[in-house]
Design a protein around this motif. Sequence first.
Motif, short mmCIF file in Angstrom:
data_model
loop_
_atom_site.label_atom_id
_atom_site.label_comp_id
_atom_site.label_asym_id
_atom_site.label_seq_id
_atom_site.Cartn_x
_atom_site.Cartn_y
_atom_site.Cartn_z
N PRO A 1 -95.29 19.24 -29.63
CA PRO A 1 -96.57 19.88 -29.29
C PRO A 1 -96.38 21.30 -28.79
O PRO A 1 -95.54 21.58 -27.94
CB PRO A 1 -97.11 18.98 -28.17
CG PRO A 1 -96.46 17.66 -28.38
CD PRO A 1 -95.08 17.98 -28.91
N GLY A 2 -97.14 22.22 -29.36
CA GLY A 2 -97.15 23.59 -28.89
C GLY A 2 -96.25 24.54 -29.66
O GLY A 2 -96.52 25.75 -29.70
N LEU A 3 -95.16 24.04 -30.26
CA LEU A 3 -94.21 24.94 -30.90
C LEU A 3 -94.79 25.60 -32.16
O LEU A 3 -94.48 26.75 -32.46
CB LEU A 3 -92.91 24.20 -31.23
CG LEU A 3 -92.01 23.86 -30.05
CD1 LEU A 3 -90.68 23.30 -30.52
CD2 LEU A 3 -91.78 25.09 -29.17
N SER A 4 -95.61 24.86 -32.89
CA SER A 4 -96.25 25.48 -34.05
C SER A 4 -97.17 26.62 -33.62
O SER A 4 -97.25 27.66 -34.28
CB SER A 4 -97.06 24.43 -34.84
OG SER A 4 -96.21 23.46 -35.40
N GLY A 5 -97.84 26.43 -32.50
CA GLY A 5 -98.69 27.49 -31.96
C GLY A 5 -97.89 28.70 -31.55
O GLY A 5 -98.33 29.84 -31.74
N VAL A 6 -96.70 28.47 -30.97
CA VAL A 6 -95.83 29.58 -30.58
C VAL A 6 -95.40 30.36 -31.81
O VAL A 6 -95.37 31.60 -31.80
CB VAL A 6 -94.60 29.06 -29.81
CG1 VAL A 6 -93.57 30.18 -29.60
CG2 VAL A 6 -95.01 28.49 -28.46
N PHE A 7 -95.05 29.65 -32.89
CA PHE A 7 -94.62 30.34 -34.11
C PHE A 7 -95.74 31.19 -34.70
O PHE A 7 -95.53 32.36 -35.06
CB PHE A 7 -94.14 29.34 -35.14
CG PHE A 7 -94.04 29.93 -36.52
CD1 PHE A 7 -93.03 30.82 -36.83
CD2 PHE A 7 -94.99 29.64 -37.49
CE1 PHE A 7 -92.94 31.40 -38.08
CE2 PHE A 7 -94.91 30.21 -38.75
CZ PHE A 7 -93.89 31.08 -39.05
N ILE A 8 -96.93 30.61 -34.81
CA ILE A 8 -98.03 31.38 -35.39
C ILE A 8 -98.38 32.57 -34.49
O ILE A 8 -98.70 33.65 -34.98
CB ILE A 8 -99.25 30.47 -35.61
CG1 ILE A 8 -98.94 29.43 -36.69
CG2 ILE A 8 -100.46 31.28 -36.04
CD1 ILE A 8 -98.61 30.02 -38.05
N ALA A 9 -98.28 32.38 -33.18
CA ALA A 9 -98.48 33.51 -32.27
C ALA A 9 -97.43 34.58 -32.51
O ALA A 9 -97.70 35.78 -32.45
CB ALA A 9 -98.43 33.03 -30.82
N CYS A 10 -96.20 34.14 -32.81
CA CYS A 10 -95.11 35.07 -33.13
C CYS A 10 -95.44 35.90 -34.37
O CYS A 10 -95.29 37.13 -34.37
CB CYS A 10 -93.82 34.27 -33.32
SG CYS A 10 -92.51 35.12 -34.24
N VAL A 11 -95.90 35.24 -35.41
CA VAL A 11 -96.22 35.94 -36.66
C VAL A 11 -97.38 36.91 -36.45
O VAL A 11 -97.34 38.06 -36.90
CB VAL A 11 -96.56 34.92 -37.77
CG1 VAL A 11 -97.05 35.63 -39.01
CG2 VAL A 11 -95.35 34.06 -38.09
N PHE A 12 -98.41 36.46 -35.75
CA PHE A 12 -99.55 37.34 -35.51
C PHE A 12 -99.20 38.48 -34.57
O PHE A 12 -99.78 39.57 -34.67
CB PHE A 12 -100.73 36.54 -34.94
CG PHE A 12 -101.61 35.95 -36.00
CD1 PHE A 12 -102.73 36.62 -36.44
CD2 PHE A 12 -101.31 34.73 -36.58
CE1 PHE A 12 -103.54 36.08 -37.42
CE2 PHE A 12 -102.11 34.18 -37.56
CZ PHE A 12 -103.24 34.86 -37.99
N SER A 13 -98.25 38.26 -33.67
CA SER A 13 -97.82 39.35 -32.79
C SER A 13 -97.24 40.49 -33.59
O SER A 13 -97.50 41.67 -33.32
CB SER A 13 -96.77 38.83 -31.79
OG SER A 13 -97.35 37.94 -30.87
N GLY A 14 -96.43 40.15 -34.60
CA GLY A 14 -95.88 41.18 -35.47
C GLY A 14 -96.98 41.94 -36.19
O GLY A 14 -96.92 43.17 -36.33
N GLY A 15 -97.99 41.22 -36.66
CA GLY A 15 -99.09 41.87 -37.35
C GLY A 15 -99.93 42.75 -36.44
O GLY A 15 -100.28 43.88 -36.78
N LEU A 16 -100.25 42.24 -35.25
CA LEU A 16 -101.08 42.99 -34.31
C LEU A 16 -100.41 44.28 -33.87
O LEU A 16 -101.06 45.32 -33.73
CB LEU A 16 -101.41 42.12 -33.09
CG LEU A 16 -102.36 40.95 -33.30
CD1 LEU A 16 -102.48 40.13 -32.03
CD2 LEU A 16 -103.73 41.43 -33.75
N SER A 17 -99.09 44.22 -33.62
CA SER A 17 -98.38 45.42 -33.17
C SER A 17 -98.44 46.52 -34.20
O SER A 17 -98.62 47.71 -33.87
CB SER A 17 -96.93 45.08 -32.84
OG SER A 17 -96.21 44.70 -34.00
#
Length: 606
Positions: free
Chosen positions: A341-357
């Motif tokens: 639980p939660g790790l998939s959310g961390v990964f997607i947050a990781c991918v979107f962080s790269g995009g947002l920056s």
Amino acid sequence: MADGYSINTGQKRTFGILDYVLFSLMFCSSAAIGFYHAYKDRNKKKTEDFHLGGRKMHPIPVSLSLSVTFLSALMLLGTPSEIYMNGTMFYWIVVAMLIATAGAAHIFLPVFYRLNKTSCFQYLEIRFGKVTRTIASILFLIQTLVYMGFVLYAPSLAFEAVTGVSLWGCMFGTAAVCTLYTTLGGLKTVLWTDSLQFCIMIAGLLAVLIEGTKATGGFSNAWDIASDNQRIKFDDFSFDPKTRHSVWTVAIGGSFFWLRYLYGINQAQIQKACSLPTLRKAQVAMWLTFPGRVLIVTLTVLIGVVMFAFYSQCHPVKFGIVNKNDQLLPLFVLDTLGTVPGLSGVFIACVFSGGLSTISSGLNAMSAVLLEDFIKPFCCRSVVKKHGIFMSKALVVVIGVIQFGVAVLISRFSGLILQFSYSMYSITAGPIFGLFVAGMIFPWTNKYGAPIGFLASLAFMCWLGLGALIEKPSGYKPLSTYTSACNWTAVGKSPPVKTLAPIINGSTTTTEESILYDFYRMSYLWYTGLGMIICVGVSLLVSFLTGYMKPSAIDSRLMCPIFDIMFPFLPENILKPLRFGVVYDRNEKNMTKDDSTKYDVEQSLM
């Protein structure tokens, strides 16, 4: 696409409540930083505060922001897929990053820092005139819009693969949040949100690598599987420019790309570096980006190795679980992190962080260029002086809407997004890079040679890039993938039937190739260097034909003593002719002098 299905069992996996909470926190935190800086700086009226953070930023957030900007979701998603399909030769890109870091910190940055201008294209007007500045600025805007479209599309593609949420809905939400916090806080918000997003990216990549390694029986086992299938390779020293990824192609060709794309003359990166109070701190921040970039690239390459080991006997695209190779990593996350639980959310947050920056930096940079290179010079100078921050924020909103439309168009394309985005960016990167090289390194370039060289290079690179895209010459083939262990029954499908090529008169059919095919096969990583060489060469030729600039008449602050920087140990009698007749004083040759003074070169020349 069978969204969210396991590769082995066919069971559907989706985001849990904790995944959505962690993912949403990343967006909320970024927006909160924007609101904070909007409130804190509510009484500041100078556009310099919005675009350059008042030139009082600290090296740490600047270096973290420089580390993640323009790596983005394209690298986070594209590099593992690249390693999966083509092997580890791409890892030589770290050498290109090292060369690009050194070149940016000690060749280009000092010139821009002393110039004391918001837009890097203002240098071109001082050196070559308004026409050159205008056409280069227009190309930058188009180039950045297209690239930001790729960056917006990539994380949304990943989110769709994991959750099944509409691709367009993902893109709209991302564009809206990013535009909001960039509009509110300007460069300060961009720097601090990038710093947060850097930490999220590292956490997400580590989670994927650790859990993926467990799923493949240990990293040494994953490495052996990848090696047995020709994925581990670092020794291709081919000098053939058609070799897609050789040591020279990636390390040398890639250095031109990264010097233009990420370090040397990228408007967003120059803005961040020039937000620091001294040149020395700006150079320190630039060098501090290198370890962070190497860490991110290393993690993505290792994830690609582990991902291939996991799917070595059942390629998900052939199996029909996903439609594109760029969706392999999100699927891998479902299969390895989906049970925690939660790790998939961390990964997607990781991918979107790269995009947002990347998107936030691009929005701020484009707003600065539009204001400084078009609105101020051609109209509304007095209005900009009074309402510059409001106009800058309005421009961010307009650009945010346009880039969403560009992302929708890009979503219609297929293929490896890493290579495709690199190719499209490189077509225009070379001519722009060539302009600054011709201006800073070669004092003879005049106001006629520069724009003609630029347009000639742009025309040639468009022909090369579009020709390769349309003709799609054969020659490059991904490494073999397999489906021998796929559970076809679990997803209700039948294994693919192998077919043989038709044979005529005892031989396979062939088609006659155009003589241009070999040229079109040139590796996409050479595009920037080739475009730069053409631009500089034509610029110098035209300059000598039309009356070249006299080196002694040029303000030395517009030039870079490159040989003094690269070979400071050489005696003066050798270095003097290598300055091409430009007269530098001692401080200008010592580019690392810790001096907070910024010269207004434009005013000094008037």
